[in-house]
Design an enzyme around this catalytic site. Sequence first.
Site, mmCIF file in Angstrom:
data_model
loop_
_atom_site.group_PDB
_atom_site.id
_atom_site.type_symbol
_atom_site.label_atom_id
_atom_site.label_comp_id
_atom_site.label_asym_id
_atom_site.label_seq_id
_atom_site.Cartn_x
_atom_site.Cartn_y
_atom_site.Cartn_z
ATOM 1 N N SER A 146 -2.937 -7.666 2.763
ATOM 2 C CA SER A 146 -3.307 -7.475 4.003
ATOM 3 C C SER A 146 -3.713 -8.953 4.638
ATOM 4 O O SER A 146 -3.404 -9.127 5.850
ATOM 5 C CB SER A 146 -4.460 -6.645 3.956
ATOM 6 O OG SER A 146 -4.025 -5.173 3.783
ATOM 7 N N LYS A 163 -18.177 -6.754 7.754
ATOM 8 C CA LYS A 163 -16.806 -7.538 7.859
ATOM 9 C C LYS A 163 -16.104 -7.385 8.816
ATOM 10 O O LYS A 163 -16.108 -6.514 9.992
ATOM 11 C CB LYS A 163 -15.943 -6.866 6.637
ATOM 12 C CG LYS A 163 -14.533 -7.418 6.345
ATOM 13 C CD LYS A 163 -14.028 -6.717 5.215
ATOM 14 C CE LYS A 163 -12.690 -7.171 5.045
ATOM 15 N NZ LYS A 163 -11.882 -6.383 3.923
ATOM 16 N N HIS A 206 0.899 -1.255 -0.151
ATOM 17 C CA HIS A 206 -0.136 -0.080 0.012
ATOM 18 C C HIS A 206 0.842 1.354 0.114
ATOM 19 O O HIS A 206 0.804 2.107 -0.810
ATOM 20 C CB HIS A 206 -0.914 0.053 1.248
ATOM 21 C CG HIS A 206 -1.781 -1.020 1.320
ATOM 22 N ND1 HIS A 206 -2.167 -1.832 2.511
ATOM 23 C CD2 HIS A 206 -2.717 -1.261 0.364
ATOM 24 C CE1 HIS A 206 -3.182 -2.599 2.247
ATOM 25 N NE2 HIS A 206 -3.570 -2.418 0.829
ATOM 26 N N ARG A 245 -1.184 -6.168 -8.129
ATOM 27 C CA ARG A 245 -0.089 -6.951 -7.751
ATOM 28 C C ARG A 245 0.161 -8.271 -9.091
ATOM 29 O O ARG A 245 1.247 -8.573 -9.130
ATOM 30 C CB ARG A 245 -0.352 -7.663 -6.758
ATOM 31 C CG ARG A 245 -0.296 -6.790 -5.464
ATOM 32 C CD ARG A 245 -0.748 -7.354 -4.079
ATOM 33 N NE ARG A 245 -2.180 -7.871 -4.419
ATOM 34 C CZ ARG A 245 -3.048 -8.509 -3.476
ATOM 35 N NH1 ARG A 245 -2.502 -8.784 -2.221
ATOM 36 N NH2 ARG A 245 -4.107 -8.898 -3.752
#
Length: 151
Positions: free
Chosen positions: A127, A41, A17, A90
């Site tokens: 993450s 979440k 990030h 990515r």
Amino acid sequence: MKRAVFPGSFDPITLGHSDIINRGLQLFDEIIIAIGVNADKKYMFDLEDRVSFIKTLYRNEPKIKVETYTGLTVDYCKENNAQFILRGLRNPADFEFEKAIAHTNRVLSEIETVFLLTSVKTSYISSSIVRDVMRNGGDYKLLVPKTVVKK
């Protein structure tokens, strides 16, 4: 002024990030790091910690703002006069996923999505990987900025 929103849950912020943010600073006059809040979440870090990690990391960077939001990212962008959404890629799977979101956002608004490829040295970091390393007692400090501290 070229303003971009870099949205995410940042649970926690990773070196990947920060790589995208740091390179985005060369492209935009201001970047709002927008931490999305999703009541459904389950997060490892509470919202205050995630905000603190990022604000501490960028405390000396006047071009960075850190805020939280709920709802659609494009609505948040409109409310904050942001013309761009900044996203990192990515791998090809990220591209396919992010492309669909970017197309949807273009249908809903005039906001452009700008993609930056992660650097080779951070392209494997996510993450979810960091959280797994943390849960299992691994050395997560190799994957996150120094401001991220496990409680």
